[in-house]
Design an enzyme around this catalytic site. Sequence first.
Site, PDB file in Angstrom:
ATOM      1  N   HIS A 146      29.161  31.091  40.110  1.00  0.00           N
ATOM      2  CA  HIS A 146      29.245  32.540  40.731  1.00  0.00           C
ATOM      3  C   HIS A 146      28.339  33.451  39.816  1.00  0.00           C
ATOM      4  O   HIS A 146      27.817  34.514  40.602  1.00  0.00           O
ATOM      5  CB  HIS A 146      30.579  33.167  40.474  1.00  0.00           C
ATOM      6  N   ASP A 153      32.956  23.930  45.795  1.00  0.00           N
ATOM      7  CA  ASP A 153      33.296  24.987  44.539  1.00  0.00           C
ATOM      8  C   ASP A 153      34.430  25.548  45.060  1.00  0.00           C
ATOM      9  O   ASP A 153      34.964  25.464  46.124  1.00  0.00           O
ATOM     10  CB  ASP A 153      32.313  25.962  44.508  1.00  0.00           C
ATOM     11  N   SER A 154      35.036  26.434  44.058  1.00  0.00           N
ATOM     12  CA  SER A 154      36.248  27.418  44.654  1.00  0.00           C
ATOM     13  C   SER A 154      36.083  28.410  45.327  1.00  0.00           C
ATOM     14  O   SER A 154      37.197  28.879  46.185  1.00  0.00           O
ATOM     15  CB  SER A 154      36.900  27.856  43.304  1.00  0.00           C
ATOM     16  N   CYS A 177      30.867  23.526  40.545  1.00  0.00           N
ATOM     17  CA  CYS A 177      31.714  24.514  39.875  1.00  0.00           C
ATOM     18  C   CYS A 177      32.062  24.030  38.527  1.00  0.00           C
ATOM     19  O   CYS A 177      32.314  22.802  38.408  1.00  0.00           O
ATOM     20  CB  CYS A 177      33.230  24.288  40.712  1.00  0.00           C
ATOM     21  N   CYS A 216      29.409  29.546  34.980  1.00  0.00           N
ATOM     22  CA  CYS A 216      29.947  29.522  36.290  1.00  0.00           C
ATOM     23  C   CYS A 216      29.181  29.677  37.476  1.00  0.00           C
ATOM     24  O   CYS A 216      28.226  30.581  37.343  1.00  0.00           O
ATOM     25  CB  CYS A 216      31.125  30.758  36.213  1.00  0.00           C
ATOM     26  N   GLU A 249      33.820  37.630  44.075  1.00  0.00           N
ATOM     27  CA  GLU A 249      34.271  37.317  45.524  1.00  0.00           C
ATOM     28  C   GLU A 249      34.719  38.491  46.400  1.00  0.00           C
ATOM     29  O   GLU A 249      34.714  38.529  47.477  1.00  0.00           O
ATOM     30  CB  GLU A 249      35.706  36.258  45.399  1.00  0.00           C
TER      31      GLU A 249
HETATM   32  N1  DGL Z   1      32.249  28.840  40.667  1.00  0.00           N
HETATM   33  C1  DGL Z   1      33.215  28.582  39.844  1.00  0.00           C
HETATM   34  C2  DGL Z   1      32.835  28.116  38.338  1.00  0.00           C
HETATM   35  O1  DGL Z   1      31.625  27.619  38.446  1.00  0.00           O
HETATM   36  C3  DGL Z   1      34.274  29.509  39.679  1.00  0.00           C
HETATM   37  C4  DGL Z   1      35.633  29.062  39.027  1.00  0.00           C
HETATM   38  C5  DGL Z   1      36.707  29.737  39.462  1.00  0.00           C
HETATM   39  O2  DGL Z   1      37.078  29.925  40.655  1.00  0.00           O
HETATM   40  O3  DGL Z   1      37.373  30.718  38.751  1.00  0.00           O
HETATM   41  O4  DGL Z   1      33.480  27.838  37.568  1.00  0.00           O
END
Ligand code: DGL
Length: 269
Positions: free
Chosen positions: A186, A10-11, A73, A184, A152
Site C-alpha cells: 500500500h 492482496d488484502s 502483500c 507494504c 484504504e
Molecule cells: N498491502 C498489504 C501489505 O503489503 C497490507 C496489509 C494489511 O492489510 O494490513 O502488507
Amino acid sequence: MNQAPVAVFDSGVGGLTVVNALRRELPDENILYLGDTARVPYGGKTQRTIERYSEEISRMLVGEGAKMIVVACNTASALALPHLREILSVDVEGVIAPGVRAALATTRSGHIAIMGTKATIGSGAYERALCEARSDIQVTSVPCPLLVPLIEEGLLEDEVTDMVLSRYLAPLRESGADTLVLGCTHYPLLARAISRCVGEKLTLVDSAANCAHAVAETLNRNGLRASSSQSGKLRLGFTDPPDRFLEVAGRVLGLDTTGAELRHVPPLD
Ligand code: DGL
C-alpha cells in the site's frame, strides 16, 4: 495454459502497485487480481489467520486456472509464503525477497530502514533475509499499523496522515539509515507524503519492479509466457464492493479500474 492468467492478491488495493509493475514488465500477460477488502487490514492478524485467508484466496485463484500466484502483500508474504508453496501446485512469488534485493542494490551506508505492518515487522522476515544476504547490514524497523486503514480511506494527501507518518518515522531521521523499504504494497501510494516526512537522506525503495522481474523469470523458466499476439487483460475483483478510492488509486497508478467485480472467496472445508 500460456494464456492462463497470472493471479495476484492482496488484502486490499495495495497490490495494485505490483499489478502496475507487472503490466509494464509483462504487457502480454492476462492478470487476475483479488483484493480482500472485506477483511482488510491483515497487518494486525495472527499468522494462522493470514495463512488461512491466503490459502482460501490462492485455492480459488488456482481453481480459476491461474498459472502462477503473486502474493502482492508483504504481510501475507512474510507469514504465509512457505505454507502456500507447500500446498499449491503452481509457482508462488512474494514481495519480501524482491524488496530485499532493491534495498541491497540501493544502500551505501549498509543501514537499511523498513516500514511495514505490525505483522510484517513482528515476523522479522525482512531483517532475516537482509542479514542472510549480507551479515554486516544494520536494520531499523518501524511498525506502522494505522497506515493501511488511512490509505484504504483514500487519505493520501491529508494532515492526519502526515501527523501519523511523522510520529512513526521520527526514529529514522537521525538513525543513519540511507534506504527506506516501503515494506507494504500500500505504501507506494503514500510515497510523496513519506518522502516529505523523511527528507532527502533516505532513498525510498519498494518491491514492485523486482517482483515483476522475478515473475517474468519464473514464467520464462517454465515456458509459460503468454503469446504476444494480443495485449494482456486485467480483471479486478474485490471481496467488498469497490468504492471511490479504487478509482483514485487507479488514477495514481495509471490503471483502468472500471469493471471491477464483487467476488466471494469460498472458506476452506
Ligand atoms: N498491502 C498489504 C501489505 O503489503 C497490507 C496489509 C494489511 O492489510 O494490513 O502488507
